[in-house]
Design an enzyme around this catalytic site. Structure first.
Site, PDB file in Angstrom:
ATOM      1  N   ASP A 110       1.080  -1.114  -0.157  1.00  0.00           N
ATOM      2  CA  ASP A 110       0.150  -0.037  -0.040  1.00  0.00           C
ATOM      3  C   ASP A 110       0.908   1.262  -0.029  1.00  0.00           C
ATOM      4  O   ASP A 110       1.515   1.724   1.051  1.00  0.00           O
ATOM      5  CB  ASP A 110      -0.779  -0.102   1.199  1.00  0.00           C
ATOM      6  CG  ASP A 110      -1.881   1.331   1.223  1.00  0.00           C
ATOM      7  OD1 ASP A 110      -1.722   1.995   0.343  1.00  0.00           O
ATOM      8  OD2 ASP A 110      -2.568   1.332   2.076  1.00  0.00           O
ATOM      9  N   ASN A 124       4.919   4.963 -10.946  1.00  0.00           N
ATOM     10  CA  ASN A 124       3.731   4.921 -11.431  1.00  0.00           C
ATOM     11  C   ASN A 124       2.438   4.907 -10.733  1.00  0.00           C
ATOM     12  O   ASN A 124       1.077   4.911 -11.165  1.00  0.00           O
ATOM     13  CB  ASN A 124       3.620   3.733 -12.836  1.00  0.00           C
ATOM     14  CG  ASN A 124       2.404   3.652 -13.439  1.00  0.00           C
ATOM     15  OD1 ASN A 124       1.499   4.418 -14.138  1.00  0.00           O
ATOM     16  ND2 ASN A 124       1.775   2.328 -13.097  1.00  0.00           N
ATOM     17  N   TYR A 131      -7.066  14.970  -8.059  1.00  0.00           N
ATOM     18  CA  TYR A 131      -6.006  14.272  -8.727  1.00  0.00           C
ATOM     19  C   TYR A 131      -5.145  15.119  -9.512  1.00  0.00           C
ATOM     20  O   TYR A 131      -3.876  14.919  -9.484  1.00  0.00           O
ATOM     21  CB  TYR A 131      -6.885  13.358  -9.723  1.00  0.00           C
ATOM     22  CG  TYR A 131      -5.625  12.430 -10.703  1.00  0.00           C
ATOM     23  CD1 TYR A 131      -5.038  11.406 -10.191  1.00  0.00           C
ATOM     24  CD2 TYR A 131      -5.768  12.703 -11.923  1.00  0.00           C
ATOM     25  CE1 TYR A 131      -4.258  10.645 -11.152  1.00  0.00           C
ATOM     26  CE2 TYR A 131      -5.249  12.005 -12.895  1.00  0.00           C
ATOM     27  CZ  TYR A 131      -4.266  10.808 -12.344  1.00  0.00           C
ATOM     28  OH  TYR A 131      -3.532  10.213 -13.119  1.00  0.00           O
ATOM     29  N   LYS A 152      -1.048  15.676  -9.215  1.00  0.00           N
ATOM     30  CA  LYS A 152      -0.018  15.458 -10.323  1.00  0.00           C
ATOM     31  C   LYS A 152       0.586  16.679 -10.618  1.00  0.00           C
ATOM     32  O   LYS A 152       1.689  16.621 -11.128  1.00  0.00           O
ATOM     33  CB  LYS A 152      -0.985  14.876 -11.569  1.00  0.00           C
ATOM     34  CG  LYS A 152      -1.241  13.540 -11.245  1.00  0.00           C
ATOM     35  CD  LYS A 152       0.013  12.423 -11.198  1.00  0.00           C
ATOM     36  CE  LYS A 152      -0.663  11.107 -11.445  1.00  0.00           C
ATOM     37  NZ  LYS A 152       0.507  10.008 -11.326  1.00  0.00           N
TER      38      LYS A 152
END
Length: 263
Positions: free
Chosen positions: A64, A91, A156, A160
């Site tokens: 995790d 990734n 998100y 990023k």
């Protein structure tokens, strides 16, 4: 995954290299892991669970990576397995819910942890091994969402975006030690994770979405006229971690069929 593999012979330019690929159980991560294996690298992958597409030749570790302890334990296992690390591909990422921009709750924190801090923590744990070896390459998987964020993906996109800035700064810091740092920004890519996220978003918005990746609804505003495949990203990463990219660092490569340029 195998249907997206290129048929051309892949040069064994990573022979003897030791690589770590997070989020490597399926989709883009699995394609990257397989591409590095094909080039001769020894690969350790991490995800919560293995899948049918997880490359069998890679060492899979259940982890995790959204937690500091999870990253620390995975890094220790990877170093023990490989004896050192030359290539790190960050990734790991994704979303589990789609909160409002004003809902500053656990889903925002989770997004920052898995999409940004997982890379920061893993790099901190593995860079000493690269220093000891005299160099290495770190790759971060960014996203087209940093350019055109959907309101339900703002958490998100923000995580990023932080990764993009971190990528640049880390590249400058580590360059004198022979460690290159680069990022790849995928556009619309057909993967199981993307399919699941799209379905959840469509349900939340109350709209129907055609899941055929060749449909006009998916291709939309992509100038090259097709959706991307996991192998498109894997080939770019294969180049960036190779000696052929020895003068590339601190940049983000968009692989989006021209979508960003068309905005």
């Amino acid at each position: 995954m195998t249907e997206n593999r290129l048929t051309a012979q892949i040069p064994q330019e990573l022979e003897g290299k030791r690589a770590v690929v997070t989020g490597g159980s399926r989709g883009i991560g699995a394609a990257i892991a397989q591409r590095l294996l094909d080039a001769g690298a020894t690969v350790v992958t991490a995800a919560r669970n293995p899948h049918a597409d997880t490359p069998s030749a890679a060492k899979f570790v259940s982890a995790d990576l959204s937690t500091p302890d999870g990253v620390r334990e995975f890094a220790a296992t990877a170093l023990e397995t490989l004896g050192g690390v030359d290539i790190v591909v960050n990734n790991a990422g994704g979303v589990r819910a789609f909160p409002s921009a004003l809902d500053l709750e656990e889903d925002w924190q989770y997004s920052v942890d898995v999409n940004f801090l997982s890379a920061v923590r893993l790099n901190a744990a593995l860079v000493p091994s690269m220093r000891a070896s005299g160099g290495g390459v770190i790759v971060h998987l960014s996203s087209f969402a940093t350019i055109s964020p959907h309101p339900l993906l703002l958490h998100y996109a923000a995580a990023k975006s932080a990764l993009d800035i971190y990528n640049k700064g880390l590249a400058v810091q580590l360059a004198p030690e022979g460690i290159r740092v680069v990022a790849v920004s995928p556009g619309r890519i057909a993967t199981p994770g993307a399919d699941e996220a799209l379905l959840k978003m469509s349900e939340q918005l109350g709209v129907a979405v055609e899941m055929d990746s060749d449909s006009d609804e998916w291709v939309g505003d992509i100038p090259l006229g097709r959706i991307g495949r996991s192998q498109d990203i894997a080939e770019a990463v294969g180049f960036l971690v190779s000696p052929r990219a020895s003068f590339v660092s601190g940049t983000t490569l968009a692989i989006d069929g021209g979508q960003a340029a068309a905005l």
